[in-house]
Scaffold this active site. Structure first.
Site, PDB file in Angstrom:
ATOM      1  N   TRP A  78       0.223  -9.366   4.022  1.00 25.63           N
ATOM      2  CA  TRP A  78       0.868  -8.244   4.714  1.00 25.63           C
ATOM      3  C   TRP A  78      -0.110  -7.084   4.912  1.00 25.63           C
ATOM      4  O   TRP A  78      -0.045  -6.378   5.919  1.00 25.63           O
ATOM      5  CB  TRP A  78       2.134  -7.780   3.969  1.00 25.63           C
TER       6      TRP A  78
ATOM      7  N   GLU B  20       3.301  -4.013  12.128  1.00 21.22           N
ATOM      8  CA  GLU B  20       3.557  -2.582  11.894  1.00 21.22           C
ATOM      9  C   GLU B  20       2.621  -1.659  12.673  1.00 21.22           C
ATOM     10  O   GLU B  20       2.491  -0.481  12.317  1.00 21.22           O
ATOM     11  CB  GLU B  20       3.492  -2.256  10.390  1.00 21.22           C
TER      12      GLU B  20
ATOM     13  N   GLN C 170      -1.584  -0.831 -13.315  1.00 24.55           N
ATOM     14  CA  GLN C 170      -1.930  -1.882 -12.379  1.00 24.55           C
ATOM     15  C   GLN C 170      -1.144  -1.718 -11.073  1.00 24.55           C
ATOM     16  O   GLN C 170       0.029  -1.368 -11.124  1.00 24.55           O
ATOM     17  CB  GLN C 170      -1.544  -3.248 -12.969  1.00 24.55           C
ATOM     18  N   PRO C 171      -1.785  -2.090  -9.958  1.00 21.47           N
ATOM     19  CA  PRO C 171      -1.013  -2.170  -8.717  1.00 21.47           C
ATOM     20  C   PRO C 171      -0.314  -3.526  -8.637  1.00 21.47           C
ATOM     21  O   PRO C 171      -0.618  -4.427  -9.425  1.00 21.47           O
ATOM     22  CB  PRO C 171      -2.109  -2.078  -7.638  1.00 21.47           C
TER      23      PRO C 171
ATOM     24  N   TYR D  29      -0.467  -5.109  -5.636  1.00 22.29           N
ATOM     25  CA  TYR D  29      -1.286  -5.775  -4.614  1.00 22.29           C
ATOM     26  C   TYR D  29      -2.729  -5.312  -4.781  1.00 22.29           C
ATOM     27  O   TYR D  29      -3.001  -4.097  -4.743  1.00 22.29           O
ATOM     28  CB  TYR D  29      -0.767  -5.431  -3.216  1.00 22.29           C
ATOM     29  N   TYR D  30      -3.647  -6.279  -4.970  1.00 20.86           N
ATOM     30  CA  TYR D  30      -5.028  -5.932  -5.310  1.00 20.86           C
ATOM     31  C   TYR D  30      -5.893  -5.735  -4.062  1.00 20.86           C
ATOM     32  O   TYR D  30      -6.820  -6.489  -3.799  1.00 20.86           O
ATOM     33  CB  TYR D  30      -5.616  -6.988  -6.253  1.00 20.86           C
ATOM     34  N   HIS D  31      -5.562  -4.709  -3.317  1.00 21.61           N
ATOM     35  CA  HIS D  31      -6.390  -4.207  -2.203  1.00 21.61           C
ATOM     36  C   HIS D  31      -6.170  -2.702  -2.242  1.00 21.61           C
ATOM     37  O   HIS D  31      -5.004  -2.259  -2.227  1.00 21.61           O
ATOM     38  CB  HIS D  31      -5.927  -4.803  -0.863  1.00 21.61           C
TER      39      HIS D  31
ATOM     40  N   HIS E  39      -5.161   0.885  -2.119  1.00 21.95           N
ATOM     41  CA  HIS E  39      -4.224   1.660  -1.312  1.00 21.95           C
ATOM     42  C   HIS E  39      -3.766   2.861  -2.126  1.00 21.95           C
ATOM     43  O   HIS E  39      -3.805   2.852  -3.360  1.00 21.95           O
ATOM     44  CB  HIS E  39      -3.032   0.805  -0.869  1.00 21.95           C
TER      45      HIS E  39
HETATM   46  P1  M7G Z   1       1.571  -1.088  -5.425  1.00 20.09           P
HETATM   47  O1  M7G Z   1       1.063   0.072  -6.192  1.00 20.09           O
HETATM   48  O2  M7G Z   1       0.615  -2.228  -5.212  1.00 20.09           O
HETATM   49  O3  M7G Z   1       2.815  -1.725  -6.111  1.00 20.09           O
HETATM   50  O4  M7G Z   1       2.053  -0.502  -4.040  1.00 20.09           O
HETATM   51  P2  M7G Z   1       4.356  -1.344  -6.185  1.00 20.09           P
HETATM   52  O5  M7G Z   1       5.001  -2.115  -5.033  1.00 20.09           O
HETATM   53  O6  M7G Z   1       4.777  -1.927  -7.508  1.00 20.09           O
HETATM   54  O7  M7G Z   1       4.469   0.127  -6.081  1.00 20.09           O
HETATM   55  C1  M7G Z   1       2.276  -1.254  -2.895  1.00 20.09           C
HETATM   56  C2  M7G Z   1       3.094  -0.408  -1.938  1.00 20.09           C
HETATM   57  O8  M7G Z   1       3.174  -1.080  -0.686  1.00 20.09           O
HETATM   58  C3  M7G Z   1       4.528  -0.196  -2.407  1.00 20.09           C
HETATM   59  O9  M7G Z   1       4.851   1.175  -2.353  1.00 20.09           O
HETATM   60  C4  M7G Z   1       5.364  -1.062  -1.453  1.00 20.09           C
HETATM   61  O10 M7G Z   1       6.638  -0.510  -1.200  1.00 20.09           O
HETATM   62  C5  M7G Z   1       4.513  -1.070  -0.205  1.00 20.09           C
HETATM   63  N1  M7G Z   1       4.684  -2.268   0.613  1.00 20.09           N
HETATM   64  C6  M7G Z   1       4.767  -3.533   0.151  1.00 20.09           C
HETATM   65  N2  M7G Z   1       4.867  -4.382   1.214  1.00 20.09           N
HETATM   66  C7  M7G Z   1       4.956  -5.837   1.088  1.00 20.09           C
HETATM   67  C8  M7G Z   1       4.843  -3.634   2.355  1.00 20.09           C
HETATM   68  C9  M7G Z   1       4.895  -3.974   3.754  1.00 20.09           C
HETATM   69  O11 M7G Z   1       4.992  -5.127   4.182  1.00 20.09           O
HETATM   70  N3  M7G Z   1       4.805  -2.906   4.621  1.00 20.09           N
HETATM   71  C10 M7G Z   1       4.715  -1.606   4.188  1.00 20.09           C
HETATM   72  N4  M7G Z   1       4.652  -0.637   5.105  1.00 20.09           N
HETATM   73  N5  M7G Z   1       4.669  -1.276   2.868  1.00 20.09           N
HETATM   74  C11 M7G Z   1       4.725  -2.282   1.966  1.00 20.09           C
END
Ligand code: M7G
EC number: 3.6.1.59
Length: 283
Positions: free
Chosen positions: A121, A131, A216-217, A219-221, A223
């Protein structure tokens, strides 16, 4: 599972939104959006029969039945959901981990590298395959640039719960642990340009924003989260959120700060990473 913002269901159905897909586990997160100012007067003014629940001196509690247009529920669907998605949203016992730099290299990093949790994603956003119409700001530089867009937790109807994420173009920065002094130009761009873009687009000043990274996040990219200061979003706890301005200052003081220091975070009881820490006798 109940949380302050919503109700979580895990189910084994094909959600209606994707009824052509095969049946598989799904995570459905139901949330009520914050009230908008104009809705409050309509809610109170037009409510046919407020039901009195309790009255005591100057205090009373009513139940209202809002008309459908004021009763919207946001449903976020993850389908098909992986086991990790389902576990992520289940309520579980928590453990506090004190991860030293050495623990990271010996336990956490090998674990992350052995996992295949998709960040497709993220790549879809960076490559404009998804998006694209939601992008609020982009600095296209592949080293120090990023894309800023609404987080999918935010319905964009009111700025009270404003929530955007900045996704860096540069690949391979997994988390806070990978950051060093070389990344300062990138981090400073995200901080400054992100605030400017939010001011321009939503009229919200930088000093009304909580801007942080998770460790930890999920998703490991790399942000960064941009969230309205008054909004108590999930994940703003002291052991998970690291203010971007602090991260910048720490790296300015010591370029290797995040590869050396102990970082504290929580893990849920069934998380495989917790098992790895137990096996290593580190918790
Ligand atoms: P994170 O800190 O890796 O983990 O943040 P968390 O989800 O436990 O906070 C990833 C952020 O990306 C989160 O705030 C999610 O709500 C957001 N997010 C995840 N996905 C799969 C999507 C997506 O497909 N689109 C958008 N716009 N945001 C996303």
């Amino acid at each position: 599972m109940m949380s302050c913002s919503g109700l979580l269901l895990t189910c084994s159905v094909s959600p209606q939104v994707s009824c052509k897909e095969q049946s598989a586990d799904a995570v459905v997160i139901l949330e009520r959006a914050p009230f908008q100012a104009d809705a409050v007067s309509r809610l109170l003014g037009n409510n046919p029969e407020p039901k009195l629940q309790l009255k005591n001196d100057i205090y009373s509690v009513y139940h209202l039945n809002p008309p459908p247009e004021l009763n919207e529920v946001k449903a976020t669907v993850i389908h098909p959901a992986t086991e990790k998605h389902i576990k992520k949203y289940m309520r579980q016992e928590l453990y506090l981990i004190q991860e030293t730099g050495e623990d990271y290299r010996n336990i956490t990093l090998p674990f992350i590298e052995s996992q295949s949790f998709s960040i497709q994603w993220v790549y879809n956003i960076l490559e404009k395959k998804a998006e694209e119409d939601r992008i609020v700001h982009e600095n296209p530089d592949q080293e120090v640039g990023f894309i800023l867009l609404p987080d999918f937790k935010w319905n964009q109807k009111q700025v009270d719960d404003l929530y955007l994420i900045a996704i860096c173009h540069k690949r391979g920065i997994k988390s806070l642990r990978d950051l060093n002094g070389d990344h300062l130009p990138l981090l400073k761009n995200v901080l400054q340009e992100g605030q400017e873009a939010i001011l321009k687009q939503y009229g919200v000043q930088g000093n009304h924003l909580r801007i942080y990274l998770h460790y930890q996040p999920s998703y490991y990219h790399l942000h960064v989260h941009f969230v309205a200061l008054g909004h108590e979003a999930p994940g703003i706890t002291v052991e998970r959120a690291h203010l971007l301005s602090d991260v910048i200052q720490n790296l300015e003081m010591d370029s290797q700060y995040y590869s050396k220091r102990t970082l504290t975070y929580t893990l849920r009881s069934d998380e495989p990473l917790l098992q790895k820490f137990k096996e290593a006798g580190r918790c």
